[in-house]
Design a protein around this motif. Structure first.
Motif, PDB file in Angstrom:
ATOM      1  N   ARG A 176       0.759  -1.228   0.014  1.00 38.27           N
ATOM      2  CA  ARG A 176       0.084   0.015  -0.076  1.00 38.27           C
ATOM      3  C   ARG A 176       0.721   1.191  -0.212  1.00 38.27           C
ATOM      4  NH1 ARG A 176      -2.998  -1.895   5.204  1.00 38.27           N
ATOM      5  NH2 ARG A 176      -0.707  -2.183   5.309  1.00 38.27           N
ATOM      6  N   ARG A 177       2.114   1.163   0.100  1.00 34.36           N
ATOM      7  CA  ARG A 177       3.036   2.426   0.201  1.00 34.36           C
ATOM      8  C   ARG A 177       3.202   2.849  -1.339  1.00 34.36           C
ATOM      9  NH1 ARG A 177       4.493   3.673   5.902  1.00 34.36           N
ATOM     10  NH2 ARG A 177       5.656   5.134   4.883  1.00 34.36           N
ATOM     11  N   HIS A 178       3.348   4.121  -1.435  1.00 33.64           N
ATOM     12  CA  HIS A 178       3.288   4.783  -2.506  1.00 33.64           C
ATOM     13  C   HIS A 178       4.985   4.522  -3.213  1.00 33.64           C
ATOM     14  CE1 HIS A 178      -0.306   6.560  -2.050  1.00 33.64           C
ATOM     15  NE2 HIS A 178      -0.125   7.382  -1.215  1.00 33.64           N
ATOM     16  N   ARG A 179       5.289   3.754  -4.330  1.00 31.13           N
ATOM     17  CA  ARG A 179       6.279   3.524  -4.624  1.00 31.13           C
ATOM     18  C   ARG A 179       7.166   4.223  -5.476  1.00 31.13           C
ATOM     19  NH1 ARG A 179       6.654  -1.416  -1.994  1.00 31.13           N
ATOM     20  NH2 ARG A 179       8.510  -1.907  -2.751  1.00 31.13           N
ATOM     21  N   SER A 180       6.450   5.659  -5.683  1.00 28.52           N
ATOM     22  CA  SER A 180       7.105   6.357  -6.593  1.00 28.52           C
ATOM     23  C   SER A 180       7.863   7.758  -5.750  1.00 28.52           C
ATOM     24  CB  SER A 180       6.047   6.881  -7.498  1.00 28.52           C
ATOM     25  OG  SER A 180       4.907   7.502  -6.737  1.00 28.52           O
ATOM     26  N   VAL A 181       7.961   7.623  -4.539  1.00 32.33           N
ATOM     27  CA  VAL A 181       8.617   8.574  -3.792  1.00 32.33           C
ATOM     28  C   VAL A 181       9.388   7.985  -2.813  1.00 32.33           C
ATOM     29  CG1 VAL A 181       8.085  10.689  -2.321  1.00 32.33           C
ATOM     30  CG2 VAL A 181       6.072   9.663  -3.748  1.00 32.33           C
TER      31      VAL A 181
ATOM     32  N   ARG B 286      18.226   2.760  -6.651  1.00 32.79           N
ATOM     33  CA  ARG B 286      16.938   2.489  -6.412  1.00 32.79           C
ATOM     34  C   ARG B 286      16.070   3.455  -7.109  1.00 32.79           C
ATOM     35  NH1 ARG B 286      15.395   3.103  -0.233  1.00 32.79           N
ATOM     36  NH2 ARG B 286      13.723   1.660  -0.844  1.00 32.79           N
ATOM     37  N   ILE B 287      16.510   4.860  -7.150  1.00 33.92           N
ATOM     38  CA  ILE B 287      15.634   5.771  -8.150  1.00 33.92           C
ATOM     39  C   ILE B 287      15.559   5.202  -9.321  1.00 33.92           C
ATOM     40  CG2 ILE B 287      15.501   7.997  -8.950  1.00 33.92           C
ATOM     41  CD1 ILE B 287      17.348   8.866  -6.463  1.00 33.92           C
ATOM     42  N   GLU B 288      16.361   4.525 -10.101  1.00 36.55           N
ATOM     43  CA  GLU B 288      16.189   4.238 -11.203  1.00 36.55           C
ATOM     44  C   GLU B 288      15.374   2.882 -11.346  1.00 36.55           C
ATOM     45  OE1 GLU B 288      20.112   4.399 -13.242  1.00 36.55           O
ATOM     46  OE2 GLU B 288      19.176   6.125 -14.183  1.00 36.55           O
ATOM     47  N   ASP B 289      15.855   2.024 -10.541  1.00 32.48           N
ATOM     48  CA  ASP B 289      15.140   0.580 -10.386  1.00 32.48           C
ATOM     49  C   ASP B 289      13.652   0.778 -10.110  1.00 32.48           C
ATOM     50  OD1 ASP B 289      17.474  -0.388 -11.042  1.00 32.48           O
ATOM     51  OD2 ASP B 289      17.695  -1.338  -9.051  1.00 32.48           O
ATOM     52  N   LEU B 290      13.466   1.663  -9.041  1.00 31.78           N
ATOM     53  CA  LEU B 290      11.790   1.963  -8.810  1.00 31.78           C
ATOM     54  C   LEU B 290      11.071   2.622  -9.764  1.00 31.78           C
ATOM     55  CD1 LEU B 290      12.642   2.026  -4.812  1.00 31.78           C
ATOM     56  CD2 LEU B 290      11.330   0.114  -6.022  1.00 31.78           C
ATOM     57  N   GLY B 291      11.936   3.452 -10.491  1.00 28.19           N
ATOM     58  CA  GLY B 291      10.937   4.735 -11.388  1.00 28.19           C
ATOM     59  C   GLY B 291      10.412   5.577 -10.459  1.00 28.19           C
TER      60      GLY B 291
ATOM     61  N   ASP C  71       9.439   9.166  -8.784  1.00 31.84           N
ATOM     62  CA  ASP C  71       9.462  10.556  -9.676  1.00 31.84           C
ATOM     63  C   ASP C  71       9.455  11.705  -8.592  1.00 31.84           C
ATOM     64  OD1 ASP C  71       6.212   9.414 -10.362  1.00 31.84           O
ATOM     65  OD2 ASP C  71       6.689  10.238  -8.787  1.00 31.84           O
ATOM     66  N   GLU C  72       9.779  11.536  -7.101  1.00 30.63           N
ATOM     67  CA  GLU C  72      10.050  12.417  -6.421  1.00 30.63           C
ATOM     68  C   GLU C  72      10.907  12.041  -4.921  1.00 30.63           C
ATOM     69  OE1 GLU C  72       6.965  14.712  -4.617  1.00 30.63           O
ATOM     70  OE2 GLU C  72       8.167  15.871  -3.335  1.00 30.63           O
TER      71      GLU C  72
ATOM     72  N   VAL D 214      20.374  13.473  -7.554  1.00 36.70           N
ATOM     73  CA  VAL D 214      18.837  13.338  -8.108  1.00 36.70           C
ATOM     74  C   VAL D 214      18.626  14.086  -9.363  1.00 36.70           C
ATOM     75  CG1 VAL D 214      16.676  13.289  -7.292  1.00 36.70           C
ATOM     76  CG2 VAL D 214      18.302  12.680  -5.669  1.00 36.70           C
ATOM     77  N   LYS D 215      19.016  15.380  -9.284  1.00 34.72           N
ATOM     78  CA  LYS D 215      18.889  16.291 -10.490  1.00 34.72           C
ATOM     79  C   LYS D 215      19.359  15.788 -11.763  1.00 34.72           C
ATOM     80  CE  LYS D 215      18.016  20.651  -8.195  1.00 34.72           C
ATOM     81  NZ  LYS D 215      18.675  21.575  -7.470  1.00 34.72           N
ATOM     82  N   SER D 216      20.495  15.160 -11.595  1.00 33.80           N
ATOM     83  CA  SER D 216      21.368  14.495 -12.725  1.00 33.80           C
ATOM     84  C   SER D 216      20.526  13.430 -13.281  1.00 33.80           C
ATOM     85  CB  SER D 216      22.648  14.265 -12.464  1.00 33.80           C
ATOM     86  OG  SER D 216      22.659  13.054 -11.733  1.00 33.80           O
ATOM     87  N   LEU D 217      19.605  12.629 -12.473  1.00 31.58           N
ATOM     88  CA  LEU D 217      18.859  11.573 -13.121  1.00 31.58           C
ATOM     89  C   LEU D 217      17.509  12.174 -13.534  1.00 31.58           C
ATOM     90  CD1 LEU D 217      19.512   9.254  -9.933  1.00 31.58           C
ATOM     91  CD2 LEU D 217      20.520   9.124 -12.210  1.00 31.58           C
ATOM     92  N   GLY D 218      17.481  13.358 -13.586  1.00 31.79           N
ATOM     93  CA  GLY D 218      16.145  14.152 -14.238  1.00 31.79           C
ATOM     94  C   GLY D 218      15.104  13.755 -13.449  1.00 31.79           C
ATOM     95  N   VAL D 219      15.245  13.596 -11.988  1.00 30.01           N
ATOM     96  CA  VAL D 219      14.098  13.382 -11.132  1.00 30.01           C
ATOM     97  C   VAL D 219      13.777  14.769 -10.363  1.00 30.01           C
ATOM     98  CG1 VAL D 219      13.099  11.913  -9.272  1.00 30.01           C
ATOM     99  CG2 VAL D 219      14.397  10.853 -11.180  1.00 30.01           C
ATOM    100  N   ARG D 220      12.467  14.683 -10.072  1.00 31.70           N
ATOM    101  CA  ARG D 220      12.211  16.208  -9.007  1.00 31.70           C
ATOM    102  C   ARG D 220      12.645  15.973  -7.636  1.00 31.70           C
ATOM    103  NH1 ARG D 220       6.438  17.605  -6.367  1.00 31.70           N
ATOM    104  NH2 ARG D 220       7.032  19.590  -5.673  1.00 31.70           N
ATOM    105  N   VAL D 221      13.203  16.706  -6.937  1.00 32.21           N
ATOM    106  CA  VAL D 221      13.997  16.761  -5.660  1.00 32.21           C
ATOM    107  C   VAL D 221      13.174  17.889  -4.790  1.00 32.21           C
ATOM    108  CG1 VAL D 221      16.183  17.772  -6.213  1.00 32.21           C
ATOM    109  CG2 VAL D 221      16.010  16.412  -4.327  1.00 32.21           C
ATOM    110  N   THR D 222      12.839  17.295  -3.807  1.00 35.24           N
ATOM    111  CA  THR D 222      12.411  18.491  -2.606  1.00 35.24           C
ATOM    112  C   THR D 222      13.087  18.327  -1.394  1.00 35.24           C
ATOM    113  OG1 THR D 222      10.521  17.258  -1.993  1.00 35.24           O
ATOM    114  CG2 THR D 222      10.114  18.628  -3.863  1.00 35.24           C
TER     115      THR D 222
END
Lengths: 200, 200
Positions: B77-82, B131-136, B138-139, B161-169
Motif C-alpha cells: 500500500r505504500r506509494h512506490r514512486s516517492v 533505487r531511484i532508477e530501478d523503482l522509477g 518521480d520525487e 538526483v537532479k542529474s537523473l532528471g528526477v524532481r527533488v524537494t
C-alpha cells in the motif's frame, strides 16, 4: 511497528524506566546500541549482570560492598568513634571522593516521607542506635540532603542520637563553592548567614 | 574503591559510553540498577540481548527491521514512486509517527562531514541512485537535519538526483509549531521567511 521494531520498542520502554531517561533519550540509546558492535554491547550487558551478581550492601553500615562487610567498616585505620549518616549509598561515594572524612558511615537507604508512608521504622534508625552504643561512638555527623524531607530526617535522627547522650552535628548548608551570590536562592543564603563562622 | 566497588565503577564506565549519559547520570543509573529487583534488571538485559540478536537494518532502505526487508519496503500500500531520504533510522520512526507520509525511505546512516573524513562514498548514495532508477521514482524528498552538515548532505544529494532528471524537494525549515517567534533564532526565522507559502 512501522519504521521500527517491536523489540526496539520493548527496549525503549525498559530503558525509559531508568532515572533521568525519558522516552526520547531511551530511543536514542536503543538506536545507539543497535549500531554498536556486538562486543561492546556484550561488555555493557556483562557489567550489569556481574554487578547484579556480585555487588550488594554492607551488613554493618549499608554502603555498597562486594563482601559481607564493606571496605570502610573493615579498615582498621578508620576512626571508629564517628559515624556519618547519609540517605543513599551514592552519598558515601561522594564523601569518600573528598578525602575529608576518616570515620564510619551509616546509610539509611531512604528518608522520612510521611506522604509516601515512609516512617522511622522503614529506615535503619534502630540499627544506627545500636551501632552508636556498640561502637561507643562519640559524634554522629548527619549528612542528609538539604531538602524538606532530608531536614525532617536529620531532625528526627538528631533527637534519637541526643537521647543517647551523644554529640550530633550536621554538615554545613551554605552557598556552594564557585557559585555567584546573585544566583543563590533566599533559603540557601539565609542558611549561609545563620551558619556563618569566625574568620581565623 | 572505598565506599563503592570495582564492579559498580566498571558499570558506570560502560553506561557513560552511551549518548547523553554523563558520569553523574551513569552513577545514578548504576545505583538504581543495584537496588532494583533482580527480575526487572533481567528484563532490561534480555531486552538488550534480544534486540541485538534479532534487530538489524533493511537491506533495501536501511531502516530498522527484524527481517531482511522492512515493513515499509514490503507494504504494497505504500506509494512506490516517492523516496524520503533521512540521515538515521530513528528519523524514519519520527516521520512514521506523523502519519503524513506514505512513500518509501532511504536511510543514509550518517551525513557528509569532511572534517570527520565522511564523504559521499561512505553513505549509501550510489544505492539511492540505483533505487531511484530501478523503482522509477518521480520525487525524492530530502529530510536531512537542519544543520550545516545536514544541509551540505542535502545539496550534494539534490545534485545527484537532479542529474537523473528526477524532481527533488526538501522538507520545510521554519519556526516550530507551538513555539514563540521571539525565541526563534535568526537563521530559523530567515528560513521561515524565505520559505513562506501562500495562504489558501
Amino acid at each position: 511497528m512501522v519504521g521500527g521494531s517491536e523489540r526496539i520498542e520493548r527496549l525503549i520502554q525498559e530503558l525509559a524506566k531508568m532515572p533521568t531517561i525519558g522516552r526520547r533519550t531511551a530511543q536514542r540509546i536503543a538506536l545507539y546500541l543497535l549500531k554498536t558492535p556486538e562486543e561492546e554491547v556484550r561488555s555493557l550487558v556483562d557489567a550489569i549482570v556481574e554487578m547484579k551478581d556480585k555487588v550488594g550492601y554492607c551488613s554493618e553500615c549499608g554502603a555498597i560492598s562486594e563482601s559481607e562487610t564493606c571496605s570502610v567498616c573493615t579498615d582498621p585505620r578508620r576512626h571508629r568513634s564517628v559515624i556519618c549518616v547519609v540517605e543513599e549509598p551514592g552519598n558515601v561515594m561522594g564523601i569518600e571522593r573528598t578525602g575529608e572524612y576518616r570515620g564510619l558511615y551509616h546509610v539509611l537507604h531512604g528518608r522520612l516521607s510521611p506522604l509516601d508512608g515512609i516512617g522511622p521504622e522503614d529506615l535503619s534508625i534502630d540499627r544506627l542506635a545500636r551501632r552508636i552504643e556498640d561502637l561507643g561512638i562519640d559524634e554522629v555527623i548527619i549528612a542528609t540532603n538539604p531538602t524538606v524531607e532530608g531536614e525532617t530526617t536529620c531532625n528526627y535522627i538528631a533527637g534519637v542520637v541526643k537521647s543517647l547522650g551523644v554529640r550530633v552535628t550536621a554538615i554545613a548548608r551554605g552557598v556552594p563553592m564557585g557559585s555567584d551570590l546573585d544566583f543563590a536562592d533566599e533559603l540557601t543564603l539565609a542558611r549561609a548567614i545563620q551558619g556563618r563562622g569566625d574568620i581565623k
